[in-house]
Design an enzyme around this catalytic site. Structure first.
Site, PDB file in Angstrom:
ATOM      1  N   CYS A  25     115.545 -60.769 118.866  1.00  0.00           N
ATOM      2  CA  CYS A  25     114.563 -62.068 119.250  1.00  0.00           C
ATOM      3  C   CYS A  25     113.748 -62.526 117.817  1.00  0.00           C
ATOM      4  CB  CYS A  25     113.327 -61.454 120.019  1.00  0.00           C
ATOM      5  SG  CYS A  25     114.013 -61.143 121.837  1.00  0.00           S
ATOM      6  N   CYS A  99     115.559 -54.648 128.499  1.00  0.00           N
ATOM      7  CA  CYS A  99     115.304 -55.782 127.182  1.00  0.00           C
ATOM      8  C   CYS A  99     114.828 -56.692 128.195  1.00  0.00           C
ATOM      9  CB  CYS A  99     116.564 -55.989 126.641  1.00  0.00           C
ATOM     10  SG  CYS A  99     116.397 -57.602 125.790  1.00  0.00           S
ATOM     11  N   CYS A 348     125.525 -75.884 119.699  1.00  0.00           N
ATOM     12  CA  CYS A 348     124.636 -74.665 119.750  1.00  0.00           C
ATOM     13  C   CYS A 348     124.299 -74.730 118.300  1.00  0.00           C
ATOM     14  CB  CYS A 348     125.377 -73.495 120.326  1.00  0.00           C
ATOM     15  SG  CYS A 348     126.935 -73.212 119.361  1.00  0.00           S
TER      16      CYS A 348
END
Ligand code: SAH
Length: 396
Positions: A25, A99, A348
Protein backbone atom coordinates in the site's frame (compact mmCIF):
# COMPACT_ATOMS: atom_id res chain seq x y z
CA UNK A 1 -14.35 13.79 -5.28
CA UNK A 2 -17.38 11.60 -5.83
CA UNK A 3 -16.88 9.96 -2.50
CA UNK A 4 -16.14 12.89 -0.31
CA UNK A 5 -18.23 13.13 2.79
CA UNK A 6 -17.79 14.70 6.18
CA UNK A 7 -16.57 11.47 7.70
CA UNK A 8 -12.93 10.74 6.98
CA UNK A 9 -12.20 7.14 6.20
CA UNK A 10 -8.88 5.79 7.36
CA UNK A 11 -6.33 4.52 4.89
CA UNK A 12 -5.66 0.79 4.98
CA UNK A 13 -2.20 1.45 6.31
CA UNK A 14 -3.33 3.49 9.27
CA UNK A 15 -2.74 0.99 12.02
CA UNK A 16 -1.70 -1.86 9.71
CA UNK A 17 0.89 -3.93 11.54
CA UNK A 18 2.67 -4.79 8.30
CA UNK A 19 2.90 -1.17 7.14
CA UNK A 20 6.70 -0.92 7.01
CA UNK A 21 7.49 -4.45 5.90
CA UNK A 22 4.98 -5.10 3.15
CA UNK A 23 5.11 -2.08 0.87
CA UNK A 24 1.97 -3.11 -1.01
CA UNK A 25 0.00 0.00 0.00
CA UNK A 26 2.06 2.91 -1.23
CA UNK A 27 -0.50 5.51 -0.13
CA UNK A 28 -1.21 4.22 3.32
CA UNK A 29 0.03 7.39 4.97
CA UNK A 30 -3.01 9.17 3.48
CA UNK A 31 -6.66 8.80 4.40
CA UNK A 32 -8.95 7.74 1.55
CA UNK A 33 -10.06 11.25 0.56
CA UNK A 34 -6.42 12.32 0.34
CA UNK A 35 -5.64 9.29 -1.81
CA UNK A 36 -8.45 10.18 -4.22
CA UNK A 37 -7.20 13.79 -4.44
CA UNK A 38 -3.68 12.52 -5.05
CA UNK A 39 -4.83 10.28 -7.92
CA UNK A 40 -7.05 13.00 -9.38
CA UNK A 41 -4.08 15.38 -9.41
CA UNK A 42 -1.88 12.72 -11.04
CA UNK A 43 -4.41 12.14 -13.85
CA UNK A 44 -4.86 15.90 -14.37
CA UNK A 45 -1.08 16.35 -14.50
CA UNK A 46 -0.68 13.62 -17.13
CA UNK A 47 -3.91 13.88 -19.13
CA UNK A 48 -5.42 17.26 -18.24
CA UNK A 49 -3.94 18.89 -21.35
CA UNK A 50 -6.24 16.79 -23.57
CA UNK A 51 -9.56 17.66 -21.93
CA UNK A 52 -11.28 18.20 -18.60
CA UNK A 53 -10.84 15.26 -16.23
CA UNK A 54 -14.03 14.04 -14.52
CA UNK A 55 -13.95 13.52 -10.74
CA UNK A 56 -12.41 10.18 -9.83
CA UNK A 57 -14.93 7.51 -8.79
CA UNK A 58 -13.82 6.07 -5.46
CA UNK A 59 -15.19 3.20 -3.38
CA UNK A 60 -17.75 3.51 -0.60
CA UNK A 61 -15.80 0.93 1.34
CA UNK A 62 -12.20 0.83 0.09
CA UNK A 63 -11.23 -2.27 2.10
CA UNK A 64 -11.16 -6.01 1.33
CA UNK A 65 -11.83 -5.33 -2.35
CA UNK A 66 -9.42 -7.89 -3.85
CA UNK A 67 -11.22 -11.00 -5.12
CA UNK A 68 -7.89 -12.71 -5.82
CA UNK A 69 -5.38 -13.40 -3.09
CA UNK A 70 -2.00 -14.94 -3.65
CA UNK A 71 0.28 -16.10 -0.84
CA UNK A 72 3.85 -17.32 -1.07
CA UNK A 73 4.84 -20.09 1.35
CA UNK A 74 8.18 -20.48 3.09
CA UNK A 75 9.96 -21.41 6.32
CA UNK A 76 11.75 -18.94 8.59
CA UNK A 77 15.27 -19.59 9.90
CA UNK A 78 13.63 -20.65 13.14
CA UNK A 79 11.63 -23.31 11.28
CA UNK A 80 8.25 -21.56 11.38
CA UNK A 81 6.00 -21.91 8.33
CA UNK A 82 4.98 -18.52 6.95
CA UNK A 83 2.67 -17.43 4.15
CA UNK A 84 2.01 -14.03 2.70
CA UNK A 85 3.58 -11.47 0.42
CA UNK A 86 7.16 -10.82 -0.56
CA UNK A 87 8.69 -7.85 1.18
CA UNK A 88 9.09 -5.16 -1.47
CA UNK A 89 12.11 -5.70 -3.72
CA UNK A 90 13.07 -8.93 -1.96
CA UNK A 91 12.11 -12.54 -1.69
CA UNK A 92 11.62 -12.49 2.04
CA UNK A 93 8.06 -13.44 2.97
CA UNK A 94 6.06 -11.12 5.20
CA UNK A 95 3.59 -13.34 7.05
CA UNK A 96 0.01 -12.14 6.48
CA UNK A 97 -2.98 -13.33 8.50
CA UNK A 98 -5.41 -10.76 7.23
CA UNK A 99 -4.81 -7.88 4.86
CA UNK A 100 -7.20 -4.97 4.57
CA UNK A 101 -7.13 -5.07 0.79
CA UNK A 102 -7.77 -8.78 0.45
CA UNK A 103 -10.95 -10.77 0.65
CA UNK A 104 -11.45 -11.90 4.25
CA UNK A 105 -12.62 -15.38 3.39
CA UNK A 106 -9.63 -15.95 1.12
CA UNK A 107 -7.23 -14.86 3.86
CA UNK A 108 -8.87 -17.26 6.33
CA UNK A 109 -8.50 -20.16 3.92
CA UNK A 110 -4.81 -19.42 3.43
CA UNK A 111 -4.21 -19.34 7.20
CA UNK A 112 -6.04 -22.66 7.54
CA UNK A 113 -3.81 -24.22 4.87
CA UNK A 114 -0.71 -22.89 6.60
CA UNK A 115 -1.80 -24.51 9.86
CA UNK A 116 -2.63 -27.82 8.16
CA UNK A 117 0.81 -28.28 6.58
CA UNK A 118 2.73 -29.84 9.53
CA UNK A 119 0.06 -32.55 10.02
CA UNK A 120 0.41 -33.52 6.39
CA UNK A 121 4.21 -33.18 6.47
CA UNK A 122 3.99 -30.77 3.58
CA UNK A 123 7.10 -28.61 3.40
CA UNK A 124 7.05 -25.19 1.73
CA UNK A 125 9.31 -24.86 -1.27
CA UNK A 126 12.68 -23.23 -0.79
CA UNK A 127 13.76 -21.16 -3.77
CA UNK A 128 17.46 -21.37 -2.95
CA UNK A 129 17.76 -25.11 -2.35
CA UNK A 130 14.99 -26.11 -4.76
CA UNK A 131 13.65 -28.44 -2.03
CA UNK A 132 10.14 -28.56 -0.62
CA UNK A 133 6.70 -28.85 -2.18
CA UNK A 134 4.17 -26.04 -1.67
CA UNK A 135 5.13 -22.77 -3.39
CA UNK A 136 2.02 -20.61 -3.36
CA UNK A 137 -1.68 -20.71 -2.62
CA UNK A 138 -4.01 -18.69 -4.78
CA UNK A 139 -7.62 -18.11 -3.78
CA UNK A 140 -10.22 -16.50 -6.03
CA UNK A 141 -13.71 -15.71 -4.81
CA UNK A 142 -16.64 -14.47 -6.82
CA UNK A 143 -18.33 -11.72 -4.79
CA UNK A 144 -21.53 -12.23 -6.78
CA UNK A 145 -21.94 -16.02 -6.76
CA UNK A 146 -19.88 -16.81 -3.65
CA UNK A 147 -17.95 -19.53 -5.50
CA UNK A 148 -14.39 -20.02 -4.25
CA UNK A 149 -11.40 -21.54 -6.02
CA UNK A 150 -8.27 -22.66 -4.20
CA UNK A 151 -5.14 -23.26 -6.25
CA UNK A 152 -2.26 -25.10 -4.59
CA UNK A 153 0.92 -24.34 -6.52
CA UNK A 154 3.39 -27.16 -6.05
CA UNK A 155 6.96 -27.67 -7.20
CA UNK A 156 6.37 -31.25 -8.33
CA UNK A 157 3.32 -33.23 -9.53
CA UNK A 158 3.41 -35.95 -6.83
CA UNK A 159 0.89 -34.90 -4.18
CA UNK A 160 0.61 -38.06 -2.09
CA UNK A 161 -2.03 -37.12 0.44
CA UNK A 162 -4.02 -34.84 -1.87
CA UNK A 163 -7.39 -36.59 -1.33
CA UNK A 164 -7.09 -36.47 2.43
CA UNK A 165 -5.73 -32.92 2.38
CA UNK A 166 -8.60 -31.63 0.26
CA UNK A 167 -11.25 -33.38 2.36
CA UNK A 168 -9.77 -31.88 5.55
CA UNK A 169 -9.71 -28.43 3.94
CA UNK A 170 -13.33 -28.78 2.80
CA UNK A 171 -14.37 -29.84 6.28
CA UNK A 172 -12.95 -26.58 7.62
CA UNK A 173 -14.17 -24.48 4.69
CA UNK A 174 -17.25 -26.04 3.09
CA UNK A 175 -17.71 -22.81 1.12
CA UNK A 176 -14.84 -23.80 -1.22
CA UNK A 177 -16.30 -24.92 -4.55
CA UNK A 178 -13.19 -26.10 -6.39
CA UNK A 179 -9.57 -27.02 -5.64
CA UNK A 180 -6.85 -27.17 -8.29
CA UNK A 181 -3.23 -28.28 -8.11
CA UNK A 182 -0.99 -26.18 -10.34
CA UNK A 183 2.48 -27.56 -10.97
CA UNK A 184 5.31 -25.08 -11.27
CA UNK A 185 8.70 -26.82 -11.32
CA UNK A 186 10.61 -23.95 -12.90
CA UNK A 187 12.91 -21.56 -11.14
CA UNK A 188 11.18 -18.36 -12.17
CA UNK A 189 9.30 -15.64 -10.37
CA UNK A 190 6.11 -16.65 -12.22
CA UNK A 191 3.61 -17.91 -9.67
CA UNK A 192 1.75 -20.39 -11.86
CA UNK A 193 3.10 -23.18 -14.02
CA UNK A 194 1.57 -24.65 -17.20
CA UNK A 195 0.22 -27.93 -15.81
CA UNK A 196 -2.90 -28.32 -13.74
CA UNK A 197 -4.84 -31.07 -12.04
CA UNK A 198 -8.35 -30.55 -10.71
CA UNK A 199 -8.54 -32.06 -7.23
CA UNK A 200 -12.13 -31.11 -6.43
CA UNK A 201 -15.07 -29.52 -8.27
CA UNK A 202 -15.06 -28.13 -11.77
CA UNK A 203 -11.68 -26.37 -11.88
CA UNK A 204 -13.18 -22.93 -12.36
CA UNK A 205 -15.56 -20.46 -10.75
CA UNK A 206 -18.23 -18.28 -12.33
CA UNK A 207 -18.60 -14.59 -11.59
CA UNK A 208 -21.34 -12.18 -12.66
CA UNK A 209 -20.35 -8.75 -13.91
CA UNK A 210 -22.62 -6.22 -15.69
CA UNK A 211 -25.31 -8.99 -15.65
CA UNK A 212 -23.09 -11.36 -17.67
CA UNK A 213 -21.52 -14.58 -16.43
CA UNK A 214 -17.77 -15.06 -16.68
CA UNK A 215 -15.81 -18.24 -16.17
CA UNK A 216 -12.56 -17.79 -14.30
CA UNK A 217 -9.90 -20.51 -14.43
CA UNK A 218 -6.73 -20.44 -12.32
CA UNK A 219 -4.70 -18.69 -15.03
CA UNK A 220 -7.34 -16.37 -16.55
CA UNK A 221 -6.78 -12.65 -16.40
CA UNK A 222 -9.65 -11.13 -14.48
CA UNK A 223 -9.96 -7.71 -12.90
CA UNK A 224 -9.35 -7.99 -9.16
CA UNK A 225 -11.81 -5.36 -7.92
CA UNK A 226 -15.29 -6.39 -9.13
CA UNK A 227 -17.15 -3.43 -7.60
CA UNK A 228 -15.06 -0.88 -9.49
CA UNK A 229 -14.78 -3.05 -12.61
CA UNK A 230 -18.52 -2.75 -13.17
CA UNK A 231 -18.21 1.03 -13.01
CA UNK A 232 -15.21 0.94 -15.35
CA UNK A 233 -16.93 -1.28 -17.92
CA UNK A 234 -20.20 0.67 -17.79
CA UNK A 235 -18.26 3.88 -18.39
CA UNK A 236 -16.41 2.29 -21.32
CA UNK A 237 -19.67 1.08 -22.89
CA UNK A 238 -21.27 4.50 -22.37
CA UNK A 239 -18.26 6.20 -24.02
CA UNK A 240 -18.58 3.81 -26.98
CA UNK A 241 -21.91 5.54 -27.74
CA UNK A 242 -23.55 2.47 -29.30
CA UNK A 243 -26.92 2.40 -31.06
CA UNK A 244 -27.16 -1.30 -31.92
CA UNK A 245 -25.61 -1.19 -35.38
CA UNK A 246 -21.92 -0.55 -34.87
CA UNK A 247 -18.96 -2.78 -35.56
CA UNK A 248 -16.81 -2.66 -32.44
CA UNK A 249 -13.23 -3.88 -32.05
CA UNK A 250 -12.35 -4.87 -28.47
CA UNK A 251 -8.56 -4.84 -28.57
CA UNK A 252 -6.51 -6.45 -25.76
CA UNK A 253 -9.80 -8.11 -24.81
CA UNK A 254 -8.53 -10.65 -22.25
CA UNK A 255 -11.39 -13.06 -21.55
CA UNK A 256 -13.81 -10.95 -23.58
CA UNK A 257 -15.41 -9.16 -20.66
CA UNK A 258 -15.72 -5.64 -22.10
CA UNK A 259 -16.75 -6.84 -25.58
CA UNK A 260 -19.42 -9.10 -24.09
CA UNK A 261 -20.67 -6.25 -21.88
CA UNK A 262 -20.93 -4.08 -25.03
CA UNK A 263 -22.40 -6.78 -27.28
CA UNK A 264 -26.09 -6.16 -26.70
CA UNK A 265 -25.72 -2.54 -27.80
CA UNK A 266 -23.52 -3.30 -30.84
CA UNK A 267 -24.07 -4.75 -34.31
CA UNK A 268 -21.09 -7.02 -33.83
CA UNK A 269 -17.93 -7.15 -31.76
CA UNK A 270 -14.48 -8.40 -32.74
CA UNK A 271 -12.18 -9.25 -29.84
CA UNK A 272 -8.38 -9.40 -30.23
CA UNK A 273 -6.09 -10.95 -27.64
CA UNK A 274 -2.59 -12.42 -27.65
CA UNK A 275 -2.96 -14.94 -24.82
CA UNK A 276 -4.39 -18.22 -26.10
CA UNK A 277 -5.88 -19.28 -22.74
CA UNK A 278 -7.67 -15.96 -22.45
CA UNK A 279 -9.14 -16.37 -25.95
CA UNK A 280 -10.34 -19.85 -25.03
CA UNK A 281 -12.04 -18.42 -21.94
CA UNK A 282 -13.49 -15.57 -24.02
CA UNK A 283 -15.14 -18.04 -26.41
CA UNK A 284 -16.58 -20.00 -23.48
CA UNK A 285 -17.82 -16.74 -21.90
CA UNK A 286 -19.61 -15.67 -25.07
CA UNK A 287 -21.28 -19.08 -25.29
CA UNK A 288 -22.19 -19.03 -21.59
CA UNK A 289 -24.12 -15.81 -22.14
CA UNK A 290 -25.66 -16.77 -25.48
CA UNK A 291 -23.85 -13.86 -27.17
CA UNK A 292 -23.82 -14.57 -30.89
CA UNK A 293 -22.47 -11.33 -32.35
CA UNK A 294 -18.93 -11.56 -30.97
CA UNK A 295 -15.84 -13.12 -32.61
CA UNK A 296 -12.41 -13.58 -31.09
CA UNK A 297 -8.97 -13.54 -32.70
CA UNK A 298 -5.83 -14.80 -31.05
CA UNK A 299 -3.27 -12.33 -32.38
CA UNK A 300 -0.99 -9.44 -31.58
CA UNK A 301 -3.33 -6.45 -31.52
CA UNK A 302 -0.90 -4.33 -33.59
CA UNK A 303 -0.52 -6.97 -36.32
CA UNK A 304 -4.26 -7.60 -36.37
CA UNK A 305 -5.02 -3.92 -36.83
CA UNK A 306 -2.41 -3.52 -39.57
CA UNK A 307 -4.02 -6.39 -41.50
CA UNK A 308 -7.54 -5.07 -40.90
CA UNK A 309 -6.46 -1.64 -42.18
CA UNK A 310 -4.74 -3.20 -45.22
CA UNK A 311 -7.84 -5.27 -46.01
CA UNK A 312 -9.95 -2.11 -45.89
CA UNK A 313 -12.09 -3.38 -43.00
CA UNK A 314 -14.46 -1.00 -41.26
CA UNK A 315 -14.90 -0.38 -37.56
CA UNK A 316 -17.15 2.23 -36.00
CA UNK A 317 -15.71 1.99 -32.52
CA UNK A 318 -12.39 0.71 -31.20
CA UNK A 319 -12.22 -0.12 -27.50
CA UNK A 320 -8.67 -0.69 -26.31
CA UNK A 321 -7.36 -1.83 -22.94
CA UNK A 322 -3.63 -2.49 -23.31
CA UNK A 323 -1.26 -3.60 -20.53
CA UNK A 324 0.82 -1.07 -18.54
CA UNK A 325 3.30 -0.54 -21.37
CA UNK A 326 0.49 0.90 -23.47
CA UNK A 327 -0.04 0.34 -27.15
CA UNK A 328 2.42 0.61 -30.03
CA UNK A 329 2.66 2.74 -33.13
CA UNK A 330 1.71 -0.06 -35.53
CA UNK A 331 -1.55 -0.48 -33.63
CA UNK A 332 -2.24 3.24 -33.32
CA UNK A 333 -1.41 4.09 -36.92
CA UNK A 334 -3.69 1.28 -38.12
CA UNK A 335 -6.49 2.56 -35.90
CA UNK A 336 -6.06 5.92 -37.58
CA UNK A 337 -6.27 4.22 -41.00
CA UNK A 338 -9.42 2.34 -39.97
CA UNK A 339 -10.73 5.71 -38.76
CA UNK A 340 -13.44 4.63 -36.32
CA UNK A 341 -15.81 7.38 -35.17
CA UNK A 342 -14.90 6.77 -31.55
CA UNK A 343 -12.01 5.25 -29.62
CA UNK A 344 -12.45 4.23 -26.00
CA UNK A 345 -9.07 3.88 -24.33
CA UNK A 346 -8.97 2.12 -20.94
CA UNK A 347 -5.65 2.22 -19.17
CA UNK A 348 -4.03 1.25 -15.90
CA UNK A 349 -1.09 3.57 -16.61
CA UNK A 350 -1.87 7.21 -17.42
CA UNK A 351 1.75 7.82 -18.46
CA UNK A 352 1.68 5.48 -21.46
CA UNK A 353 -1.94 6.48 -22.09
CA UNK A 354 -0.85 10.13 -22.37
CA UNK A 355 1.79 9.15 -24.96
CA UNK A 356 -0.76 7.15 -27.00
CA UNK A 357 -3.54 9.76 -26.76
CA UNK A 358 -1.04 12.37 -27.89
CA UNK A 359 -0.42 10.31 -31.06
CA UNK A 360 -4.16 9.97 -31.72
CA UNK A 361 -4.78 13.67 -31.12
CA UNK A 362 -2.03 14.53 -33.63
CA UNK A 363 -3.67 12.19 -36.12
CA UNK A 364 -7.26 13.35 -36.33
CA UNK A 365 -8.86 12.60 -32.96
CA UNK A 366 -10.13 14.81 -30.21
CA UNK A 367 -10.15 13.70 -26.58
CA UNK A 368 -13.64 14.43 -25.26
CA UNK A 369 -13.86 12.72 -21.89
CA UNK A 370 -11.56 11.28 -19.25
CA UNK A 371 -12.92 9.36 -16.28
CA UNK A 372 -10.54 8.11 -13.57
CA UNK A 373 -11.75 5.11 -11.53
CA UNK A 374 -10.09 3.99 -8.31
CA UNK A 375 -9.62 0.28 -8.95
CA UNK A 376 -6.77 -0.16 -6.46
CA UNK A 377 -7.37 1.86 -3.26
CA UNK A 378 -4.31 2.41 -1.03
CA UNK A 379 -1.90 1.72 -3.88
CA UNK A 380 -0.54 4.40 -6.20
CA UNK A 381 -2.28 2.86 -9.25
CA UNK A 382 -5.15 4.53 -11.03
CA UNK A 383 -7.31 3.39 -13.94
CA UNK A 384 -8.71 5.79 -16.52
CA UNK A 385 -11.18 5.62 -19.39
CA UNK A 386 -10.81 8.15 -22.20
CA UNK A 387 -13.18 8.84 -25.07
CA UNK A 388 -11.69 10.07 -28.35
CA UNK A 389 -13.84 11.20 -31.23
CA UNK A 390 -12.74 11.56 -34.86
CA UNK A 391 -12.56 15.18 -35.94
CA UNK A 392 -14.68 15.94 -38.97
CA UNK A 393 -12.55 17.08 -41.89
CA UNK A 394 -12.71 20.88 -42.15
CA UNK A 395 -15.17 22.10 -44.81
CA UNK A 396 -13.48 23.78 -47.72
N1 SAH B 1 -9.80 -6.01 -21.39
C1 SAH B 1 -9.50 -7.10 -20.52
C2 SAH B 1 -8.00 -7.38 -20.36
C3 SAH B 1 -7.11 -6.22 -20.14
S1 SAH B 1 -5.47 -6.63 -19.62
C4 SAH B 1 -10.17 -6.96 -19.18
O1 SAH B 1 -10.67 -5.90 -18.81
O2 SAH B 1 -10.25 -7.95 -18.44
C5 SAH B 1 -4.56 -6.49 -21.11
C6 SAH B 1 -4.66 -7.70 -22.00
O3 SAH B 1 -3.84 -7.44 -23.17
C7 SAH B 1 -4.15 -9.01 -21.42
O4 SAH B 1 -5.16 -9.98 -21.53
C8 SAH B 1 -2.93 -9.38 -22.29
O5 SAH B 1 -2.81 -10.77 -22.50
C9 SAH B 1 -3.26 -8.67 -23.59
N2 SAH B 1 -2.12 -8.33 -24.46
C10 SAH B 1 -0.87 -7.93 -24.09
N3 SAH B 1 -0.14 -7.62 -25.17
C11 SAH B 1 -0.93 -7.84 -26.26
C12 SAH B 1 -0.74 -7.68 -27.67
N4 SAH B 1 0.42 -7.26 -28.17
N5 SAH B 1 -1.77 -7.96 -28.48
C13 SAH B 1 -2.97 -8.39 -27.98
N6 SAH B 1 -3.20 -8.55 -26.67
C14 SAH B 1 -2.21 -8.28 -25.82
Amino acid sequence: MSNSGKKKRAGAGNGCVLYKKCGGCQLQNMNYEEQLSFKQAKVIRLLGRFCRVEDIIGMKDPTHYRNKVQAAFGVTRGGKIVSGVYQSASHRIVCVDDCRLEDRQADKIIVTIRKMLPDFKIIPYNEDSGKGFLRHVLVRRSFSTGEIMVVLVTASPMFRSSGHFVSQLLKKHPEITTVVQNINPSNTSMVLGDKEKVLYGSGYITDVLCSYKFRISPRSFYQINPVQTEILYNTAVEYAGLSGKETVIDAYCGTGTIGIAASKLAGNVIGVELNRDAVRDAIVNARLNGVKNIYFNCADAGKFMVEAARAGEKADVVIMDPPRAGSDESFLSSVVTLSPDRIVYISCNPETQARDISYLVKNGYECKKIQPVDMFPHTSHVETVAQLVRRRPARI
